[in-house]
Motif scaffolding. Structure first.
Motif, PDB file in Angstrom:
ATOM      1  N   ASP A 187      -2.601  -7.329 -11.153  1.00 10.55           N
ATOM      2  CA  ASP A 187      -3.224  -6.447 -12.143  1.00 10.55           C
ATOM      3  C   ASP A 187      -3.773  -5.202 -11.451  1.00 10.55           C
ATOM      4  O   ASP A 187      -4.290  -5.283 -10.323  1.00 10.55           O
ATOM      5  CB  ASP A 187      -4.369  -7.171 -12.851  1.00 10.55           C
ATOM      6  N   PRO A 188      -3.698  -4.056 -12.110  1.00 11.41           N
ATOM      7  CA  PRO A 188      -4.280  -2.841 -11.525  1.00 11.41           C
ATOM      8  C   PRO A 188      -5.789  -2.988 -11.329  1.00 11.41           C
ATOM      9  O   PRO A 188      -6.472  -3.621 -12.133  1.00 11.41           O
ATOM     10  CB  PRO A 188      -3.962  -1.755 -12.563  1.00 11.41           C
ATOM     11  N   VAL A 189      -6.259  -2.396 -10.236  1.00 12.94           N
ATOM     12  CA  VAL A 189      -7.695  -2.376  -9.928  1.00 12.94           C
ATOM     13  C   VAL A 189      -8.166  -0.920  -9.988  1.00 12.94           C
ATOM     14  O   VAL A 189      -7.586  -0.052  -9.332  1.00 12.94           O
ATOM     15  CB  VAL A 189      -7.964  -2.963  -8.521  1.00 12.94           C
ATOM     16  N   ARG A 190      -9.177  -0.687 -10.785  1.00  8.04           N
ATOM     17  CA  ARG A 190      -9.646   0.683 -10.978  1.00  8.04           C
ATOM     18  C   ARG A 190     -10.083   1.305  -9.655  1.00  8.04           C
ATOM     19  O   ARG A 190     -10.768   0.671  -8.863  1.00  8.04           O
ATOM     20  CB  ARG A 190     -10.814   0.700 -11.967  1.00  8.04           C
ATOM     21  N   ARG A 191      -9.678   2.554  -9.437  1.00  4.38           N
ATOM     22  CA  ARG A 191     -10.139   3.305  -8.266  1.00  4.38           C
ATOM     23  C   ARG A 191     -11.645   3.481  -8.361  1.00  4.38           C
ATOM     24  O   ARG A 191     -12.167   3.892  -9.395  1.00  4.38           O
ATOM     25  CB  ARG A 191      -9.458   4.679  -8.217  1.00  4.38           C
ATOM     26  N   THR A 192     -12.349   3.154  -7.287  1.00  2.00           N
ATOM     27  CA  THR A 192     -13.813   3.185  -7.326  1.00  2.00           C
ATOM     28  C   THR A 192     -14.418   4.306  -6.491  1.00  2.00           C
ATOM     29  O   THR A 192     -15.634   4.408  -6.399  1.00  2.00           O
ATOM     30  CB  THR A 192     -14.381   1.840  -6.838  1.00  2.00           C
ATOM     31  N   GLY A 193     -13.592   5.127  -5.917  1.00  3.56           N
ATOM     32  CA  GLY A 193     -14.098   6.217  -5.079  1.00  3.56           C
ATOM     33  C   GLY A 193     -13.029   6.612  -4.077  1.00  3.56           C
ATOM     34  O   GLY A 193     -11.847   6.315  -4.249  1.00  3.56           O
ATOM     35  N   PHE A 194     -13.440   7.285  -3.014  1.00  5.79           N
ATOM     36  CA  PHE A 194     -12.469   7.673  -2.001  1.00  5.79           C
ATOM     37  C   PHE A 194     -11.702   6.463  -1.500  1.00  5.79           C
ATOM     38  O   PHE A 194     -10.487   6.513  -1.298  1.00  5.79           O
ATOM     39  CB  PHE A 194     -13.175   8.365  -0.836  1.00  5.79           C
ATOM     40  N   GLU A 195     -12.424   5.356  -1.299  1.00  9.10           N
ATOM     41  CA  GLU A 195     -11.798   4.120  -0.827  1.00  9.10           C
ATOM     42  C   GLU A 195     -12.106   2.987  -1.803  1.00  9.10           C
ATOM     43  O   GLU A 195     -13.231   2.846  -2.274  1.00  9.10           O
ATOM     44  CB  GLU A 195     -12.312   3.767   0.565  1.00  9.10           C
ATOM     45  N   THR A 196     -11.068   2.176  -2.084  1.00 11.15           N
ATOM     46  CA  THR A 196     -11.211   1.040  -2.986  1.00 11.15           C
ATOM     47  C   THR A 196     -10.833  -0.226  -2.229  1.00 11.15           C
ATOM     48  O   THR A 196      -9.833  -0.246  -1.500  1.00 11.15           O
ATOM     49  CB  THR A 196     -10.298   1.201  -4.220  1.00 11.15           C
ATOM     50  N   ALA A 197     -11.635  -1.282  -2.390  1.00 18.38           N
ATOM     51  CA  ALA A 197     -11.348  -2.577  -1.770  1.00 18.38           C
ATOM     52  C   ALA A 197     -10.728  -3.506  -2.811  1.00 18.38           C
ATOM     53  O   ALA A 197     -11.305  -3.717  -3.885  1.00 18.38           O
ATOM     54  CB  ALA A 197     -12.616  -3.185  -1.202  1.00 18.38           C
ATOM     55  N   ILE A 198      -9.547  -4.057  -2.512  1.00 22.03           N
ATOM     56  CA  ILE A 198      -8.825  -4.932  -3.431  1.00 22.03           C
ATOM     57  C   ILE A 198      -8.745  -6.320  -2.797  1.00 22.03           C
ATOM     58  O   ILE A 198      -8.114  -6.495  -1.740  1.00 22.03           O
ATOM     59  CB  ILE A 198      -7.411  -4.406  -3.700  1.00 22.03           C
ATOM     60  N   PRO A 199      -9.377  -7.352  -3.405  1.00 23.12           N
ATOM     61  CA  PRO A 199      -9.308  -8.702  -2.831  1.00 23.12           C
ATOM     62  C   PRO A 199      -7.880  -9.229  -2.760  1.00 23.12           C
ATOM     63  O   PRO A 199      -7.055  -8.937  -3.633  1.00 23.12           O
ATOM     64  CB  PRO A 199     -10.149  -9.535  -3.810  1.00 23.12           C
ATOM     65  N   VAL A 200      -7.581  -9.973  -1.708  1.00 20.36           N
ATOM     66  CA  VAL A 200      -6.252 -10.561  -1.514  1.00 20.36           C
ATOM     67  C   VAL A 200      -6.393 -12.083  -1.561  1.00 20.36           C
ATOM     68  O   VAL A 200      -7.197 -12.657  -0.814  1.00 20.36           O
ATOM     69  CB  VAL A 200      -5.642 -10.136  -0.162  1.00 20.36           C
ATOM     70  N   ASP A 201      -5.640 -12.717  -2.453  1.00 21.03           N
ATOM     71  CA  ASP A 201      -5.667 -14.174  -2.556  1.00 21.03           C
ATOM     72  C   ASP A 201      -4.711 -14.788  -1.543  1.00 21.03           C
ATOM     73  O   ASP A 201      -3.534 -14.397  -1.470  1.00 21.03           O
ATOM     74  CB  ASP A 201      -5.258 -14.623  -3.966  1.00 21.03           C
ATOM     75  N   GLY A 202      -5.226 -15.735  -0.772  1.00 22.03           N
ATOM     76  CA  GLY A 202      -4.378 -16.431   0.181  1.00 22.03           C
ATOM     77  C   GLY A 202      -3.985 -15.550   1.351  1.00 22.03           C
ATOM     78  O   GLY A 202      -4.678 -14.600   1.718  1.00 22.03           O
ATOM     79  N   ASP A 203      -2.814 -15.875   1.896  1.00 24.80           N
ATOM     80  CA  ASP A 203      -2.306 -15.165   3.069  1.00 24.80           C
ATOM     81  C   ASP A 203      -0.831 -14.825   2.864  1.00 24.80           C
ATOM     82  O   ASP A 203       0.047 -15.403   3.515  1.00 24.80           O
ATOM     83  CB  ASP A 203      -2.505 -16.024   4.319  1.00 24.80           C
ATOM     84  N   PRO A 204      -0.535 -13.922   1.912  1.00 23.41           N
ATOM     85  CA  PRO A 204       0.868 -13.617   1.619  1.00 23.41           C
ATOM     86  C   PRO A 204       1.564 -12.981   2.819  1.00 23.41           C
ATOM     87  O   PRO A 204       0.959 -12.215   3.573  1.00 23.41           O
ATOM     88  CB  PRO A 204       0.789 -12.645   0.441  1.00 23.41           C
ATOM     89  N   ALA A 205       2.840 -13.285   2.960  1.00 26.12           N
ATOM     90  CA  ALA A 205       3.601 -12.733   4.079  1.00 26.12           C
ATOM     91  C   ALA A 205       3.937 -11.271   3.854  1.00 26.12           C
ATOM     92  O   ALA A 205       4.097 -10.505   4.810  1.00 26.12           O
ATOM     93  CB  ALA A 205       4.881 -13.539   4.270  1.00 26.12           C
ATOM     94  N   TYR A 206       4.063 -10.918   2.584  1.00 26.57           N
ATOM     95  CA  TYR A 206       4.419  -9.530   2.261  1.00 26.57           C
ATOM     96  C   TYR A 206       3.340  -8.945   1.356  1.00 26.57           C
ATOM     97  O   TYR A 206       2.952  -9.554   0.344  1.00 26.57           O
ATOM     98  CB  TYR A 206       5.777  -9.485   1.544  1.00 26.57           C
ATOM     99  N   VAL A 207       2.833  -7.759   1.717  1.00 29.73           N
ATOM    100  CA  VAL A 207       1.845  -7.065   0.892  1.00 29.73           C
ATOM    101  C   VAL A 207       2.133  -5.568   0.938  1.00 29.73           C
ATOM    102  O   VAL A 207       2.348  -5.008   2.014  1.00 29.73           O
ATOM    103  CB  VAL A 207       0.391  -7.298   1.379  1.00 29.73           C
ATOM    104  N   THR A 208       2.172  -4.970  -0.228  1.00 28.04           N
ATOM    105  CA  THR A 208       2.171  -3.513  -0.310  1.00 28.04           C
ATOM    106  C   THR A 208       1.189  -3.121  -1.396  1.00 28.04           C
ATOM    107  O   THR A 208       0.810  -3.954  -2.236  1.00 28.04           O
ATOM    108  CB  THR A 208       3.580  -2.953  -0.617  1.00 28.04           C
ATOM    109  N   VAL A 209       0.734  -1.886  -1.365  1.00 24.98           N
ATOM    110  CA  VAL A 209      -0.227  -1.426  -2.364  1.00 24.98           C
ATOM    111  C   VAL A 209       0.296  -0.144  -2.980  1.00 24.98           C
ATOM    112  O   VAL A 209       0.830   0.729  -2.293  1.00 24.98           O
ATOM    113  CB  VAL A 209      -1.636  -1.227  -1.738  1.00 24.98           C
TER     114      VAL A 209
END
Length: 484
Positions: free
Chosen positions: A445-467
């Motif tokens: 799901d999209p996570v609203r931009r919260t400022g210059f930098e946004t922190a997005i929680p990651v569930d588990g330890d996926p082998a592949y991640v892109t943002v």
């Protein structure tokens, strides 16, 4: 009048490297008085830092309309460079520069928006020698503008770099010249800084208009005192100190000179001074005296606005924005509105700006005092923002769409992806795409931009991640693979 060959400003050095020993009236924050201001740091861009702005909102909440453009600098400032922030004080673009950046603003060139600022050297406090940089909406440099004609290239001063609808830029320069200082109690073979204006064709570099203060304004109109050891070739007398140039409604030019306390209306064809407002030789009866002013402009309603420093040395209790009604038949200038800071003694000894916004509000930059403010048309304070430390030459509010060519930056740390995109103005939200591999990855799901930098929680330890960066309509603007 005795005038010698102009000497470039870069040839002048301050003895002993003590900047305060060669002050020109544009004093800046001293190292002794400065302390580091509050700063923001970022996981995704550890190479960047920005001031943590303090916002005092006095008026009703308003929808964001535009961005704020700054050039923070001087001792104690967390950042020296170009800074764009939003209404919440969050950085949008952070661009550190090797030297100080002045006159940061959005302008238009050949119908397209450009971001401009001055870069160069300041061998004497209050004067600069350099060029104006032009970048497009991707932040790519598309050109520079500097002095020409009889002046060496690279002598553009930082006080003014204003683009016109004719594809030219109005520049100022400080030129060292021999001159008789007898009228101000100095030697006949003295030296001064001449205030020079050039209008330069951006495309060709051709100088299409040039004006010299020494040719048109008597030296004795200065309100500055000749120092006991001043007026020499090593320390020329800064008697005029040009600090803004703007087009008037009839095509003439309005020139502000700090050290004569005056604004001059120039015939654009001949350079003749049509009238003088303020100072020792004012053609207008003034309803209120201004002193050491900056940023004089004619507004669409016919009023003339400026930033009235009232300081260096102190004249009045506080600096202010000032709107004057000029009657050019009766030759009177009356105060329409003054724009006062929330603290009663905010005296800016240098710099400062006044901007009339399209909706009637007024935007004030307080120069050597690290603040900017917004006012209602009637002078009511709406917002006051503290930079925390350092100072800022001019502050401007303007619309801007930034679309950097570089991808976003992201770092995976402490169970979250910390993501930013320096300079991107259209990002509304971020979205993680993760899985065992690229083919099986699923968008979250999209996570609203919260400022210059946004922190997005990651569930588990996926082998592949892109943002992915998404605009307000959910379109993908760019993407990146986080680093560890």
């Amino acid at each position: 009048m005795h005038r010698g060959r102009p000497r470039p400003i870069a040839a002048v050095a301050c003895l002993g490297l003590l900047l305060t020993s060669c002050s020109s009236g544009e004093e800046e924050t001293s190292a002794a008085a400065a302390s580091p201001g509050p700063a923001l740091a970022f996981v995704s861009r550890p190479d960047l830092v920005a001031p943590d702005l303090g916002i005092d909102a006095r008026g009703p909440a308003r929808a964001p309309r535009s961005l704020v453009f700054l050039g923070p600098k001087s001792e104690g400032a967390p950042l020296t460079g170009v800074l764009i922030v939003d209404d919440a004080g969050e950085p949008v673009w952070i661009q550190p520069t090797d030297g100080r950046a002045y006159d940061v603003r959005v302008q238009e060139l050949r119908g397209e928006p450009v971001l401009t600022w001055w870069r160069g050297e300041s061998p004497v406090v209050g004067l600069g020698a350099g060029e104006f940089v032009l970048v497009d909406e991707s932040y790519a440099e598309i050109g520079t503008v500097t002095t020409g004609g009889d002046l060496d290239p690279g002598q553009a001063d930082f006080h003014e770099g204003r683009l016109t609808a004719d594809g030219t830029m109005l520049l100022t320069a400080y030129v060292k010249r021999e001159h008789d200082l007898g009228p101000v109690g100095g030697p006949e073979d003295g030296w001064v800084w001449d205030g020079v204006l050039q209008e330069v064709d951006v495309a060709t570099g051709e100088v299409v208009f040039e004006w010299s203060a020494l040719d048109h304004v008597p030296l004795e109109q200065t309100r500055s005192e000749l120092p006991d050891d001043g007026g020499t070739e090593e320390e020329p007398f800064d008697w005029f100190h040009v600090n803004s140039v703007a087009e008037d409604a009839d095509g003439s030019l309005l020139v502000s000179a700090r050290n004569t306390w005056a604004v001059y209306d120039l015939d654009r064809a001949t350079g003749a001074v049509e009238w003088t407002l303020g100072g020792e030789a004012s053609d207008f009866d003034l309803g209120a005296e201004f002193a050491w002013q900056h940023d004089a402009e004619r507004q669409a309603d016919g009023t003339l606005t400026l930033f009235d420093n009232q300081s260096e040395p102190d004249i009045g209790p506080t600096s202010r924005g000032l709107r004057l009604a000029l009657d050019e038949q009766a030759m009177t200038a009356t105060v329409v509105t003054e724009y006062l800071p929330p603290d009663p003694d905010r005296l800016a000894g240098s710099q400062g700006s006044f901007q009339q916004l399209p909706d009637g509000t007024v935007f004030i930059g307080w120069g050597s005092r690290p603040f900017y403010s917004e006012f209602a048309a009637d002078g009511t304070l709406l917002t006051d923002v503290a930079l925390g430390a350092g100072d800022n030459y001019r502050a401007e509010r303007a619309p801007w769409t930034g679309a950097p060519s570089s991808p976003p930056d992201a770092v995976l740390a402490d169970g979250a992806v910390h993501v930013s995109w320096n300079g991107a103005t259209e990002v509304a939200s971020w979205r993680l795409v993760s899985g065992d591999d690229e083919e099986s990855a699923v968008a979250g799901d999209p996570v609203r931009r919260t400022g210059f930098e946004t922190a997005i929680p990651v569930d588990g330890d996926p082998a592949y991640v892109t943002v992915e960066a998404l605009d307000a309509d959910g379109r993908v603007l760019g993407s990146t693979v986080p680093s560890d």
